[in-house]
Design a protein around this motif. Structure first.
Motif: not given
Length: 303
Positions: A142-143, A271-273, A275-281
């Motif tokens: 979503v982020l 755009t990516l951060f 959010g990308a960290i949360l997807i990975t976690v």
């Protein structure tokens, strides 16, 4: 532990597969200005079926079973091929319309959807920790997509649809009989994908004339690299437990960012951060929990 467990080499192969998948994505984005997503999916599947045949031919399980080509659940295998076609079409469209790293990162949410889909399709019980991981990862999606903001566009839904469909492909793979070799299932799905992709391309508007010889080479490379990536994954999964390889799949996120920066001068930090960290976690939490449950199951069996 498998009889011929070669975890280190299997990890290297899985990372090579990630590099090949990203290379395929770069080629698709490069060609998307001249050819439709449906055309590219058709050519990808056509040239990708040759590595699928090679994977089946090299399968010891398939040879041990008498090299049979017929399977009882052929309808399911062809259905998976149709789903793959839909996933490819969504993902390839997103590569044409979005930053390379952004589209690629959202598709990594497929691990989250696989956990959610395993409940209704496989009857699995998902505990609070894994549901929490799914929620964390989805917040990351979503982020990145930012629905309701001026930065949001409907194109952001394309890689999300691809992630759901790829997750469905992964979950349904576990519905096949245990005595069916995975490369044979993959070959059935690949054949169905070829047929489905060519039908969609035909009704989408047909095939564009190939502009020049270099485009022919790019298209052949796209299909070959994509098919080889699948072949590398199949071989790596036969060498060790899938849970040993899954954490390394998230190396694809920084890899996609770097490649998008190098080849297309895209730097979508905002755009990516994060959010990308949360997807990975979220994905890694699911992988960790599944490994813990697997170890517990093996311990009970030994006792």
């Amino acid at each position: 532990m498998r009889p011929q467990d070669r975890t280190g080499f299997a990890i290297l192969l899985s990372l090579l597969a990630l590099a090949f998948f990203d290379a395929m994505g770069l080629i698709i984005k490069h060609l998307s200005g001249s050819y439709s997503a449906a055309e590219l999916a058709a050519w990808r599947n056509f040239f990708g079926i040759f590595p699928a045949c090679l994977a089946l031919w090299s399968s010891r399980t398939w040879r041990a079973m008498g090299r049979k080509l017929r399977i009882r659940q052929w309808r399911l295998a062809f259905c998976r091929g149709a789903i793959v076609t839909g996933a490819q079409l969504s993902f390839y469209l997103s590569l044409a319309r979005m930053d390379f790293a952004t589209a690629s990162t959202i598709t990594y949410a497929n691990a989250l959807f696989m956990t959610a889909l395993a409940v209704p399709l496989l009857g699995e019980k998902v505990g609070p920790l894994r549901w929490f991981a799914v929620i964390v990862g989805f917040i990351g999606v979503v982020l990145i997509m930012r629905p309701g903001s001026e930065a949001f566009t409907p194109d952001a839904l394309l890689p999300l649809v691809a992630a759901v469909l790829y997750a469905l492909v992964g979950v349904t793979a576990r519905l096949f009989d245990d005595d069916v070799a995975s490369p044979l299932v993959n070959l059935y799905s690949s054949a169905a994908s070829v047929l489905g992709a060519f039908c969609i391309a035909f009704f989408w508007g047909g095939f564009s004339p190939l502009a020049n010889g270099s485009d022919v080479l790019w298209i052949v490379a796209m299909g070959t690299v994509g098919g080889t990536a699948v072949l590398c994954l199949v071989i790596s999964y036969r060498m060790t437990e899938q849970s040993n390889l899954a954490p390394f799949s998230y190396f694809g996120i920084p890899m996609a960012f770097i490649l998008g920066w190098i080849f297309f001068d895209e730097t979508p930090f905002d755009t990516l951060f994060p959010g990308a960290i949360l997807i990975t976690v979220g994905g890694l939490m699911i992988i960790w929990r599944e490994r813990v449950l697997l170890k517990r199951t093996k311990t009970r069996i030994i006792r």
